[in-house]
Design a protein around this motif. Structure first.
Motif, mmCIF file in Angstrom:
data_model
loop_
_atom_site.group_PDB
_atom_site.id
_atom_site.type_symbol
_atom_site.label_atom_id
_atom_site.label_comp_id
_atom_site.label_asym_id
_atom_site.label_seq_id
_atom_site.Cartn_x
_atom_site.Cartn_y
_atom_site.Cartn_z
ATOM 1 N N ILE A 36 44.483 54.664 70.457
ATOM 2 C CA ILE A 36 43.855 55.731 69.682
ATOM 3 C C ILE A 36 44.423 57.038 70.225
ATOM 4 O O ILE A 36 44.083 57.458 71.323
ATOM 5 N N THR A 48 46.734 58.464 63.374
ATOM 6 C CA THR A 48 46.882 57.883 64.705
ATOM 7 C C THR A 48 45.549 57.469 65.326
ATOM 8 O O THR A 48 45.487 57.184 66.517
ATOM 9 N N CYS A 49 44.510 57.416 64.502
ATOM 10 C CA CYS A 49 43.220 56.876 64.964
ATOM 11 C C CYS A 49 42.732 55.809 63.986
ATOM 12 O O CYS A 49 41.541 55.558 63.868
ATOM 13 N N HIS A 50 43.688 55.162 63.328
ATOM 14 C CA HIS A 50 43.385 54.099 62.371
ATOM 15 C C HIS A 50 42.692 52.949 63.091
ATOM 16 O O HIS A 50 43.134 52.501 64.146
ATOM 17 N N ALA A 76 49.249 54.958 57.332
ATOM 18 C CA ALA A 76 48.991 53.968 58.384
ATOM 19 C C ALA A 76 49.646 52.638 58.027
ATOM 20 O O ALA A 76 49.915 52.351 56.860
ATOM 21 N N LEU A 102 41.490 47.594 66.716
ATOM 22 C CA LEU A 102 42.669 48.451 66.652
ATOM 23 C C LEU A 102 43.836 47.701 66.037
ATOM 24 O O LEU A 102 44.024 46.510 66.301
ATOM 25 N N LYS A 105 49.806 48.453 65.956
ATOM 26 C CA LYS A 105 50.463 49.719 66.313
ATOM 27 C C LYS A 105 50.005 50.819 65.378
ATOM 28 O O LYS A 105 49.563 50.560 64.255
ATOM 29 N N GLN A 106 50.076 52.045 65.865
ATOM 30 C CA GLN A 106 49.720 53.222 65.068
ATOM 31 C C GLN A 106 51.005 53.842 64.548
ATOM 32 O O GLN A 106 52.066 53.703 65.130
ATOM 33 N N HIS A 107 50.890 54.597 63.464
ATOM 34 C CA HIS A 107 52.045 55.287 62.881
ATOM 35 C C HIS A 107 52.477 56.408 63.790
ATOM 36 O O HIS A 107 51.721 57.102 64.382
#
Length: 107
Positions: A36, A48-50, A76, A102, A105-107
């Motif tokens: 996060i 970036t907090c998906h 995302a 989570l 991976k985040q973008h």
């Protein structure tokens, strides 16, 4: 103080006692939860907090609303029906025990 459980894609769990009135993103960042980032500081201007809201909690958090949050989720990866931006989930006592998963991976 609601307890929020963050679960990484590999199954690692983190439990956080969060302050009421802050976002799930703020609670994660303050407690160093990996995955996060909250690059925009909670303005719903990045993805970036998906997170994935556990199905048992979606009734209390609600689904991503149309508009800004839904638009940002388009950036995302691996968006699902239960995808939310953690910065848009305000924590309160009724969310005590909330489980957020989570993405890999985040973008």
């Amino acid at each position: 103080m609601p307890l929020v459980k963050y679960v990484e894609a590999n199954g690692t769990e983190y439990a956080v006692d969060a302050d009421t009135g802050i976002s799930a993103m703020e609670a994660a960042v303050r407690n160093g939860i990996p995955g996060i980032d909250g690059d925009c500081g909670g303005a719903a201007a990045c993805a970036t907090c998906h997170v994935y809201v556990d199905e048992g909690w979606i009734g209390k958090t609600g689904r991503a609303g149309e508009g800004l949050e839904q638009s940002m989720l388009e950036f995302a990866e691996d968006v699902r029906d239960n995808s939310r931006l953690a910065c848009q989930i305000t924590l309160d006592d009724r969310l005590d025990g909330l489980v957020l998963k989570l993405p890999e991976k985040q973008h």
